[in-house]
Scaffold this active site. Structure first.
Site, short mmCIF file in Angstrom:
data_model
loop_
_atom_site.label_atom_id
_atom_site.label_comp_id
_atom_site.label_asym_id
_atom_site.label_seq_id
_atom_site.Cartn_x
_atom_site.Cartn_y
_atom_site.Cartn_z
N MET A 57 -29.96 22.09 105.06
CA MET A 57 -30.76 21.26 105.97
C MET A 57 -30.64 19.79 105.60
SD MET A 57 -34.28 23.39 106.28
CE MET A 57 -34.28 25.18 106.41
N CYS A 58 -30.53 19.50 104.32
CA CYS A 58 -30.42 18.11 103.86
C CYS A 58 -28.94 17.75 103.67
CB CYS A 58 -31.16 17.91 102.55
SG CYS A 58 -32.93 18.29 102.65
#
Length: 674
Positions: free
Chosen positions: A535-536
């Site tokens: 996600m990051c």
């Protein structure tokens, strides 16, 4: 009889002159220290009345220079005259201090004397000389004026009762007539002769003809007097007397009118002009021999020396910043890149899609290049993990759920430099593979319209998002609208920076590709079911700043190329560190298509990617579908899996690939024997 004492000029430099000198030094003079023309002005002497004693206090005998002194002067008020001069600006304070001031002064006085003897001209009698040094980092300006004036030997003496009120000697009607004449014909020096109940004025150069039939007792020599002292005429009279001694040596007695009346006095007022009769014995030497000259201005301590104007404490900080932010850029043009077009960079309007790590660093680098219009688009809010990696955010921005990133980044740019035109919009970019719910259809359509308007209003678009599919819609819009599209994407220790190719071919005949041209699959949902590290954007901390700076530097190189967005890419074998601007087309060197950076090897690799006729982002098929159907085409791309493959023909490419594999004759026995 008492010797005539003169009131010396005092320089009055308006702050606007230093601002103009700053611009001239940075943009025009640069490293030149040639002597340039300058103009000043002075008006009739003025005085003020002391409220306590009632006495008249004379103001300074001022020569004023302002912002217009380095340009063509505007219209002056009546009874004000222009003084021509020259100035020399030195590059260092050491050069200023070590300057041969005697030689400079002698050169100026020689020009004045030559104009008297050779040209019989009075236009240079008030010539002055100014030397300066501008410390543009501290806004301190060192300067020294000289007002060359010739020394009369023997000295002129004032006869009778000295200087008298002009109205008592010449009469009010004469002064009124002079005033009327000067309203339309103001000049520093002039002759006066009677004409019935009034007078006529003429040029000093026409002395013999003008006074041909006028008795000496009616011949008056006049000048605009910047002095208001009752017994001390202003400095311009010195050179006027030297002019007459050199060219009219037989005139040993002169009637002098010191004109000081800019306005007619009221019924209860008095005339300020002064009158006197000056006399001097015959000169002991040839009157055409240049006499000695004086005239360096004294400083505030009353000593011969330069003065200092420190503008920093009195300047508006915003104006200081506006002048200082581009100093580094303008200094590039002094020696390194004289052909660098900074105005083209400054006027470029940049749209940043994404206000995260890449967006923050791109914005800062754009500001460093002098870009004045930056717009952020982002839908996220500032989180606690952002400030350490994203330099436009602080801890306070994370509180209470976090501020909207785009607006917060724009506000921070304005705090860094108030002169920036920064805007932030909280906007979501629709993406393929992310179906639009029926209830969100109107909002999505509105968001797309806003995005289209933003593309119309900007020249360059940066794609700085953190997913592959979020770049699709901006890629289509950028290609369709002919915008410069800069793309930056990060890996763990690698990055990609590229400029999307224009819709038309480059001057070399090749069309460069976009972000999707190397793909044989359409962008789809890459955000669902991701773990935290997916996600990051997990990267080495220094990678984003390197990629962002590279993207901005590539843009500026492109802007300096004469073909702009259509600039061809250099051949792959061209060395980046030996790029010749004469062959690369940009004064900043090469303008590559793509740069792949590898931080593990600290290496950059230029790549050229041709446009793909089945590209889902920039192919003519996609662009014409958008231009024909608009939002309806976009909605199909968002909602229907496989739509873009079908539209571009990628689905047939899959079928062709599968068919090719089925036609391969696999020899399993041979494989088993190996």
């Amino acid at each position: 009889m008492p010797i005539v004492q003169f009131a010396p000029f005092s320089s009055l430099v308006q702050p606007a002159f230093w601002h103009e000198l700053t611009n001239l030094k940075i943009d025009v003079l640069r490293l030149s220290d040639e002597i340039l023309p300058i103009t000043g002005s002075y008006s009739v002497g003025r005085s003020v009345k002391d409220r306590e004693t009632g006495q008249e206090i004379a103001l300074g005998c001022n020569l004023t220079i302002g912002s217009e002194s380095l340009e063509k002067r505007s219209q002056l008020p009546p009874h004000s005259v222009i003084a021509s001069g020259a100035f020399k600006n030195f590059n260092t304070i050491e050069d200023f201090k070590a300057a041969d001031k005697t030689a400079l002064f002698n050169q100026a006085s020689e020009e004045i004397w030559d104009s008297i003897i050779t040209k019989k001209d009075t236009s240079l009698l008030n010539k002055f000389f100014l030397i300066t040094y501008a410390d543009l980092k501290k806004y301190k300006y060192y300067y020294w004026f000289s007002f060359p004036a010739f020394v009369s030997k023997p000295a002129w003496e004032i006869g009778g009762e000295g200087w008298k009120d002009a109205d008592g000697e010449l009469g009010v009607e004469v002064l009124q007539s002079i005033h009327r004449n000067l309203q339309s014909d103001s000049r520093p020096f002039f002759l006066v002769r009677p004409a019935g109940n009034s007078v006529e004025i003429g040029s000093i150069e026409d002395h013999d003809q003008f006074f041909a039939n006028v008795p000496p007792t009616s011949q008056t020599l006049a000048f605009i007097d910047p002095s208001a002292l009752p017994d001390n005429p202003g400095w311009p009279l010195r050179n006027l007397l030297a002019y007459f001694r050199a060219l009219h040596s037989s005139s040993t007695q002169l009637r002098i009118l010191c004109w000081r009346d800019a306005e007619l006095p009221s019924s209860t007022g008095t005339w300020k002009s002064r009158f006197g009769v000056l006399s001097a014995g015959a000169a002991g030497v040839d009157p055409t021999t240049k006499p000695s000259a004086v005239g360096w201005e004294k400083n505030v301590q009353g000593k011969l020396g330069p003065r200092v104007a420190d503008l920093a404490p009195m300047m508006d900080p915003a104006r200081l910043a506006n002048q200082a932010v581009d100093l580094n850029l303008k200094l590039m043009r002094w020696r390194i890149l004289p052909a660098l077009d900074l105005d083209k960079v400054a006027s470029t309007r940049c749209l940043l899609l994404g206000a995260g790590t890449l967006g923050c660093y791109v914005a800062r680098t754009l500001m460093g290049w002098g870009v004045r219009t930056i717009t952020f688009v982002d839908s996220a809010r500032v989180s606690f993990s952002n400030p350490v990696r994203q330099p436009l955010f602080e801890f306070e921005d994370c509180l209470n759920g976090g501020k909207p990133k785009a607006a917060c980044a724009a506000d921070r740019l304005k705090k860094i430099f108030p002169g920036i035109n920064a805007t932030g919009l909280n906007l979501s970019i629709p993406m393929p593979g992310h179906p639009v719910p029926t209830g969100s259809l109107d909002q999505t359509k509105k968001d797309v319209e806003i995005l289209e308007k933003l593309f119309d209003d900007h020249d360059v678009v940066f794609l700085l998002m953190d997913s592959r599919e979020s770049r699709w819609l901006p890629t289509v819009l950028g290609a369709a609208k002919g915008k410069i599209v800069m793309n930056a994407a990060l890996g763990f220790d690698t990055f990609l920076v590229m400029r999307h190719g224009a819709r038309a071919a480059t001057s070399s005949g090749n069309r460069l590709g976009c972000y999707y041209c190397n793909d044989i699959v359409a962008p789809a949902d890459s955000l669902t079911d991701r773990t935290l590290d997916q996600m990051c954007t997990v990267t080495r901390p220094g990678l984003a700043s390197i990629a962002a700076s590279t993207a901005v530097e590539l843009l500026v190189s492109l802007l300096q190329h004469p073909d702009g967005v259509h600039a061809p890419a250099p051949p792959p074998q061209t060395e980046l560190d030996t790029a010749d601007p004469s062959t690369s087309g940009s004064v900043l060197g090469l303008v590559p298509h793509q740069l792949r950076g590898f931080l593990a090897q600290f290496r950059n690799m230029p790549i050229i990617g041709a446009a793909y006729d089945r590209c889902t982002g920039c192919s003519e098929t996609v662009l014409k579908a958008y231009e024909t159907h608009g939002f309806e085409m976009m909605l199909q791309a968002f909602n229907e899996p496989g739509y873009l493959e079908k539209l571009t023909g990628l689905d047939k490419l899959y079928d062709e690939g599968e068919a090719a594999l089925e036609n391969v004759d696999w020899d399993e026995d041979d494989e088993g024997d190996m």
